[in-house]
Design a protein around this motif. Structure first.
Motif, short mmCIF file in Angstrom:
data_model
loop_
_atom_site.label_atom_id
_atom_site.label_comp_id
_atom_site.label_asym_id
_atom_site.label_seq_id
_atom_site.Cartn_x
_atom_site.Cartn_y
_atom_site.Cartn_z
N HIS A 95 -13.60 -2.82 1.56
CA HIS A 95 -14.22 -4.01 2.26
C HIS A 95 -13.96 -5.33 1.59
O HIS A 95 -14.09 -6.46 2.06
N LEU A 96 -13.13 -5.39 0.39
CA LEU A 96 -12.55 -6.71 -0.18
C LEU A 96 -11.45 -7.11 0.42
O LEU A 96 -11.21 -8.36 0.47
N TRP A 97 -10.59 -6.04 0.77
CA TRP A 97 -9.30 -6.54 1.13
C TRP A 97 -8.66 -6.35 2.68
O TRP A 97 -7.78 -6.76 3.09
N GLU A 98 -9.66 -5.67 3.44
CA GLU A 98 -9.35 -5.42 4.77
C GLU A 98 -9.10 -6.58 5.64
O GLU A 98 -8.54 -6.50 6.70
N LYS A 99 -9.68 -7.74 5.41
CA LYS A 99 -10.01 -8.81 5.97
C LYS A 99 -8.64 -9.52 6.05
O LYS A 99 -8.15 -10.57 6.81
N TYR A 100 -7.44 -9.27 5.05
CA TYR A 100 -6.35 -9.83 5.07
C TYR A 100 -5.18 -9.10 5.70
O TYR A 100 -4.23 -9.75 5.82
N ILE A 101 -5.45 -7.75 6.09
CA ILE A 101 -4.48 -6.98 6.56
C ILE A 101 -3.75 -7.33 7.87
O ILE A 101 -2.61 -6.82 8.16
#
Length: 469
Positions: A95-101
């Motif tokens: 949930h911390l990094w999926e917004k960047y992928i």
């Protein structure tokens, strides 16, 4: 408010100074900083990697811009002793990094402390994170997101380093940290900016740039504050404090240190070099024990490095021989207008330190800070030493050691915790002896420091006398 975890990467210098600096800058900007274990006593300063909790990412940017010892700050995704633990935690942190992928440019870096990782294994580490599914462009020069993997190894300096291959022990790390770069530590460049060797004016007692900057941070220097250095010397701390926006007043018993040999005082020439001359309010020559101030509660902070006799001894006005009286010849010369240089006498360090705290209690605003260096003998130092100089209304908030082996100097930060007004100190022995202090009878390690230094810190051992028959 939600607290997020961040990896702080510190420069591996002045380890004992990093927590006080971090706490001071956090207090200055009203930042809530959460420690592992809930207390700063659990923080391990032997490693450059430390995890702290912050309320928002903007606070990380503020700390990185101001803290001299911070190299970088990263949002924490995972930490563990094996990569299996790292991947398990990282997947749970999606949930911390999926917004960047989806469409964010990125790069991936693998670094180590106390070790050099072979390029082949760096590639293996990166490939193992392929499950994250990054779809954006790989950009090695200017990515929007930089992912860091830090491996921490044991210190190998004591194991015949000259005979050891640089990749020996690869993979035998003690901890791994993984996260996203949030902010680079931009304050560290100030160490080069204020490098004494590049300064237009300096002396043999000028404080090194990095320490001067750390001291300035301890004062909570910021625009509009008024800070005083009563032993200003060549002005090292005045320049760094003024750089952070504070107004600075300096004084010294020896005006030659302030002036130098030019028409423009040396401190002001260097201040012009740094673009802070307008923040140096004034520089005066007087003895602190005969100071001209006629009111207290004046300064936001007092910042100084008192002379303690290694390169320059502390002096105060007066005669060593107090029974001396002027002769007729002396009075005749004075009447004829001959230049008069007032006599000075030594100012013993423990007396100076106690007087400085008493003076700070009088001169500081409520909540103001006294920041100064206190030299001490390593083997003799006790925590009780600091209590001998404290007085009502003052409390120690930081105590950091710069260790030189048999001796060291401690950066002491003392806060005025009361709004009560106190009379100016008399700077005499009776005032020190009257302190209602449980440690007043204790002899601190910094007493008679100059004599101890030049005697090689040898303890006095009583000679065994033989009875005469």
């Amino acid at each position: 408010m939600t607290i997020s975890s961040y990896i702080f990467v510190f420069a591996q210098v002045h380890e004992e100074f990093r927590i006080p600096e971090l706490l001071s800058v956090s207090e200055l900007y009203n930042i809530s900083l959460t420690f592992p274990g809930g207390d700063s006593t659990y923080a391990d300063v032997s490693t450059p990697f430390m995890i702290f909790g912050l309320e928002c990412e903007e606070h990380a940017h503020i700390l990185a811009r101001r803290c001299i010892l911070v190299k970088s700050i990263h949002e924490l995704y995972a930490t563990g002793k094996t990569y299996d633990e790292i991947h398990e935690q990282n997947k749970a942190s999606k949930h911390l990094w999926e917004k960047y992928i989806q469409d964010t440019s990125f790069k991936f870096k693998v670094e180590a402390y106390n070790h050099s990782i072979p390029q082949r294994r760096q590639k293996e580490v990166v490939v193992a994170f392929s499950y994250m599914g990054w779809l954006g462009k790989i950009d090695m020069k200017n990515p929007e997101v930089t992912l860091y993997c830090f491996e921490e190894y044991r210190d190998k300096r004591g194991s015949s380093a000259s005979l050891r291959h640089r990749h020996e022990g690869d993979g035998d790390f003690i901890q791994v940290y993984f996260g996203r770069l949030v902010a680079e530590g931009t304050a560290r460049h100030l160490v080069k900016t204020f490098d004494v060797k590049k300064r237009s004016y300096y002396g043999n007692t000028s404080m090194e740039a990095e320490i001067s900057l750390l001291m300035a941070n301890q004062t909570l220097a910021s625009p509009g504050k008024l800070i005083y250095d009563p032993f200003v010397g060549t002005g090292s701390m005045a320049h760094t404090t003024a750089h952070f926006g504070a107004f600075v007043y300096g004084s010294d018993i020896d005006g030659r240190q302030i002036r130098g040999k030019d028409n423009t005082p040396g401190i002001m020439r260097a201040a012009s070099q740094y673009g802070v001359s307008e923040r140096i309010i004034d520089l005066c020559t007087f003895d602190l024990t005969k100071n001209p101030w006629r009111c207290g509660n004046l300064f936001d902070a007092i910042l100084t490095d008192p002379p303690y006799g290694v390169r320059a001894g502390a002096k105060r006005l007066g005669r060593k021989n107090e029974s001396w009286r002027p002769t007729e010849k002396f009075l005749a010369n004075r009447l004829e207008g001959e230049p008069y240089v007032p006599p000075t006498k030594p100012y013993e360090l423990s007396a100076l330190a106690t007087d400085l705290v008493l003076y700070a209690r009088y001169a500081l605003k409520p909540g103001g800070r006294l920041v100064f260096f206190l030299p001490t003998v390593t083997e003799e130092y006790e925590e009780l030493d600091l209590q001998t100089m404290l007085c009502e209304g003052m409390e120690v908030v930081a105590n950091s050691l710069q260790n030189f082996g048999s001796w060291g100097r401690r950066l002491i930060t003392i806060r005025k915790k009361t709004s009560q007004s106190f009379p100016p100190p008399t700077f005499d022995a009776s005032a020190r002896e009257s302190l209602e202090n449980a440690a007043a009878s204790h002899t601190p390690a910094h007493k008679d420091f100059r004599e101890k230094y030049f005697s090689g810190f040898k303890r006095d051992t009583p000679e065994t006398s033989q009875p005469v028959s």
